[in-house]
Design an enzyme around this catalytic site. Sequence first.
Site, PDB file in Angstrom:
ATOM      1  N   LYS A 193      -7.860   0.531  -2.482  1.00 53.29           N
ATOM      2  CA  LYS A 193      -7.247   0.189  -1.192  1.00 53.29           C
ATOM      3  C   LYS A 193      -7.290   1.390  -0.234  1.00 53.29           C
ATOM      4  O   LYS A 193      -7.422   1.220   0.988  1.00 53.29           O
ATOM      5  CB  LYS A 193      -5.805  -0.267  -1.434  1.00 53.29           C
TER       6      LYS A 193
ATOM      7  N   THR B 258       0.861  -1.183   0.000  1.00 51.86           N
ATOM      8  CA  THR B 258       0.000   0.000   0.000  1.00 51.86           C
ATOM      9  C   THR B 258       0.891   1.225   0.000  1.00 51.86           C
ATOM     10  O   THR B 258       1.574   1.508   0.991  1.00 51.86           O
ATOM     11  CB  THR B 258      -0.894   0.010   1.255  1.00 51.86           C
TER      12      THR B 258
ATOM     13  N   LYS C 126       1.147   5.390   8.051  1.00 51.04           N
ATOM     14  CA  LYS C 126       1.283   5.505   6.591  1.00 51.04           C
ATOM     15  C   LYS C 126      -0.089   5.509   5.916  1.00 51.04           C
ATOM     16  O   LYS C 126      -0.381   6.394   5.107  1.00 51.04           O
ATOM     17  CB  LYS C 126       2.121   4.329   6.079  1.00 51.04           C
TER      18      LYS C 126
HETATM   19  N1  LIG Z   1       0.322  -6.587   7.971  1.00 51.04           N
HETATM   20  C1  LIG Z   1      -0.903  -6.551   7.482  1.00 51.04           C
HETATM   21  O1  LIG Z   1      -1.866  -7.013   8.138  1.00 51.04           O
HETATM   22  C2  LIG Z   1      -1.171  -5.987   6.112  1.00 51.04           C
HETATM   23  C3  LIG Z   1      -2.424  -6.254   5.532  1.00 51.04           C
HETATM   24  C4  LIG Z   1      -2.678  -5.778   4.247  1.00 51.04           C
HETATM   25  C5  LIG Z   1      -1.735  -5.028   3.572  1.00 51.04           C
HETATM   26  N2  LIG Z   1      -0.533  -4.753   4.169  1.00 51.04           N
HETATM   27  C6  LIG Z   1       0.448  -3.964   3.387  1.00 51.04           C
HETATM   28  O2  LIG Z   1       1.397  -4.890   2.864  1.00 51.04           O
HETATM   29  C7  LIG Z   1       2.707  -4.272   2.847  1.00 51.04           C
HETATM   30  C8  LIG Z   1       3.659  -5.129   3.686  1.00 51.04           C
HETATM   31  O3  LIG Z   1       3.203  -5.102   5.021  1.00 51.04           O
HETATM   32  P1  LIG Z   1       3.876  -6.005   6.161  1.00 51.04           P
HETATM   33  O4  LIG Z   1       2.977  -5.927   7.327  1.00 51.04           O
HETATM   34  O5  LIG Z   1       4.251  -7.313   5.580  1.00 51.04           O
HETATM   35  O6  LIG Z   1       5.195  -5.143   6.449  1.00 51.04           O
HETATM   36  P2  LIG Z   1       6.540  -5.649   7.163  1.00 51.04           P
HETATM   37  O7  LIG Z   1       7.242  -4.438   7.622  1.00 51.04           O
HETATM   38  O8  LIG Z   1       6.228  -6.743   8.134  1.00 51.04           O
HETATM   39  O9  LIG Z   1       7.361  -6.338   5.947  1.00 51.04           O
HETATM   40  C9  LIG Z   1       8.127  -5.611   5.016  1.00 51.04           C
HETATM   41  C10 LIG Z   1       9.386  -6.416   4.768  1.00 51.04           C
HETATM   42  O10 LIG Z   1      10.120  -5.844   3.677  1.00 51.04           O
HETATM   43  C11 LIG Z   1      11.496  -5.968   3.984  1.00 51.04           C
HETATM   44  N3  LIG Z   1      12.243  -5.045   3.113  1.00 51.04           N
HETATM   45  C12 LIG Z   1      12.401  -3.708   3.239  1.00 51.04           C
HETATM   46  N4  LIG Z   1      13.122  -3.224   2.203  1.00 51.04           N
HETATM   47  C13 LIG Z   1      13.429  -4.290   1.411  1.00 51.04           C
HETATM   48  C14 LIG Z   1      14.145  -4.449   0.191  1.00 51.04           C
HETATM   49  N5  LIG Z   1      14.735  -3.407  -0.437  1.00 51.04           N
HETATM   50  N6  LIG Z   1      14.259  -5.684  -0.346  1.00 51.04           N
HETATM   51  C15 LIG Z   1      13.701  -6.762   0.284  1.00 51.04           C
HETATM   52  N7  LIG Z   1      13.019  -6.672   1.451  1.00 51.04           N
HETATM   53  C16 LIG Z   1      12.874  -5.447   1.992  1.00 51.04           C
HETATM   54  C17 LIG Z   1      11.572  -5.678   5.465  1.00 51.04           C
HETATM   55  O11 LIG Z   1      12.768  -6.155   6.042  1.00 51.04           O
HETATM   56  C18 LIG Z   1      10.331  -6.408   5.971  1.00 51.04           C
HETATM   57  O12 LIG Z   1      10.626  -7.753   6.363  1.00 51.04           O
HETATM   58  C19 LIG Z   1       2.533  -2.862   3.398  1.00 51.04           C
HETATM   59  O13 LIG Z   1       2.451  -1.948   2.349  1.00 51.04           O
HETATM   60  C20 LIG Z   1       1.223  -2.945   4.191  1.00 51.04           C
HETATM   61  O14 LIG Z   1       0.569  -1.694   4.242  1.00 51.04           O
HETATM   62  C21 LIG Z   1      -0.222  -5.236   5.422  1.00 51.04           C
END
Ligand SMILES: NC(=O)c1ccc[n+]([C@@H]2O[C@H](COP(=O)([O-])OP(=O)(O)OC[C@H]3O[C@@H](n4cnc5c(N)ncnc54)[C@H](O)[C@@H]3O)[C@@H](O)[C@H]2O)c1
Length: 306
Positions: free
Chosen positions: A177, A101, A249
């Site tokens: 979204k 997102t 965010k």
């Molecule tokens: N957690 C939820 O319930 C949820 C639900 C729906 C949507 N989302 C969306 O999905 C996305 C991910 O959310 P999340 O909760 O998994 O976040 P998170 O912070 O748990 O995971 C992000 C991951 O990306 C990694 N990362 C950062 N930079 C990187 C790079 N250059 N290369 C490879 N890896 C890298 C980080 O180390 C981390 O492990 C977000 O945009 C969030 O808004 C999250």
Amino acid sequence: MSTLSDVTVAVLGLGAMGLPMATNLVTHGAAVRGFDIAQPRLDLAAAAGVTGCGSAREAATGADVVLLAVRNAAQLEDALYGPDGVVATLPAGATVLLTSTVGVEAVREVADRLAASGHRIVDAPISGGPVRAGEGDLLVTVGADDDAWTATQPVLDAMAGTLVRVGDKAGDGQAMKTVNQLLCGVHIAAAGEALALARALGLDPALALQALMAGAAASFMLGDRGQRMLQAYDEGGAEVKSRLDIFVKDMGIVTTAAKSVHLATPVAAAAEQLYLLGEAQGKEAVDDSAVITVLAPSIAVTGKEN
Ligand SMILES: NC(=O)c1ccc[n+]([C@@H]2O[C@H](COP(=O)([O-])OP(=O)(O)OC[C@H]3O[C@@H](n4cnc5c(N)ncnc54)[C@H](O)[C@@H]3O)[C@@H](O)[C@H]2O)c1
């Protein structure tokens, strides 16, 4: 490209959502190559059958689809165009499947740059949380042209319980979204207020939650985050399934989008302040159910970071 077993997918970002999505794709028979800048996440992915790679570019080598599950626009920029950014080595014709997102404007800007380098993009933000990600039961709202849509459909089908193509261009999925997150952010904040009030009035919060879930006040977020808010009372915090700063965010994306079309969103703006307060209190990396502790500071949260 017709079935998932024909597709090699690189998953960049193996966090709360990326790891279960990658695991689910492995279960469905896809060859999945993963990379995360955090080694512990790579180790968890390897245990789940994902081929761990030493860099984003290595993961993307030979991939038909590069699925991005990084947290925000800055991480997206780094994954695509940073020192290890994949676009520099990605073959023309490969498709970037963006599940993060990041808002309409950020995706449109990336889409223009990808088009210039001969790459396709599918704007496919997700909703449902880590458990549903692992079960292939997400809501995925897609903006993509016909070619990009066709190239990624087996992957999208495996990820989604409900797949809705809301438009034919990048940004359309993010617009949908944004609306989704207005409701999610408000619902979590409302659940926190309600359960804090229940406790302050001398009710048993667990019994109150059970009663509320049986009536007209029930919501997905009350049931899901409500359970985790109870852990804030009983256990000093819940496992991180969604970091609190994700809603800083997302509510920022919501209120900025609303302002851009001169629409007042006072309820979303109030919820946004709650997440900002949580962040200001140093709770950015704990589970977002900790918003209840912003309202009821007597509840201690030790914080369990992923
Ligand atoms: N957690 C939820 O319930 C949820 C639900 C729906 C949507 N989302 C969306 O999905 C996305 C991910 O959310 P999340 O909760 O998994 O976040 P998170 O912070 O748990 O995971 C992000 C991951 O990306 C990694 N990362 C950062 N930079 C990187 C790079 N250059 N290369 C490879 N890896 C890298 C980080 O180390 C981390 O492990 C977000 O945009 C969030 O808004 C999250």
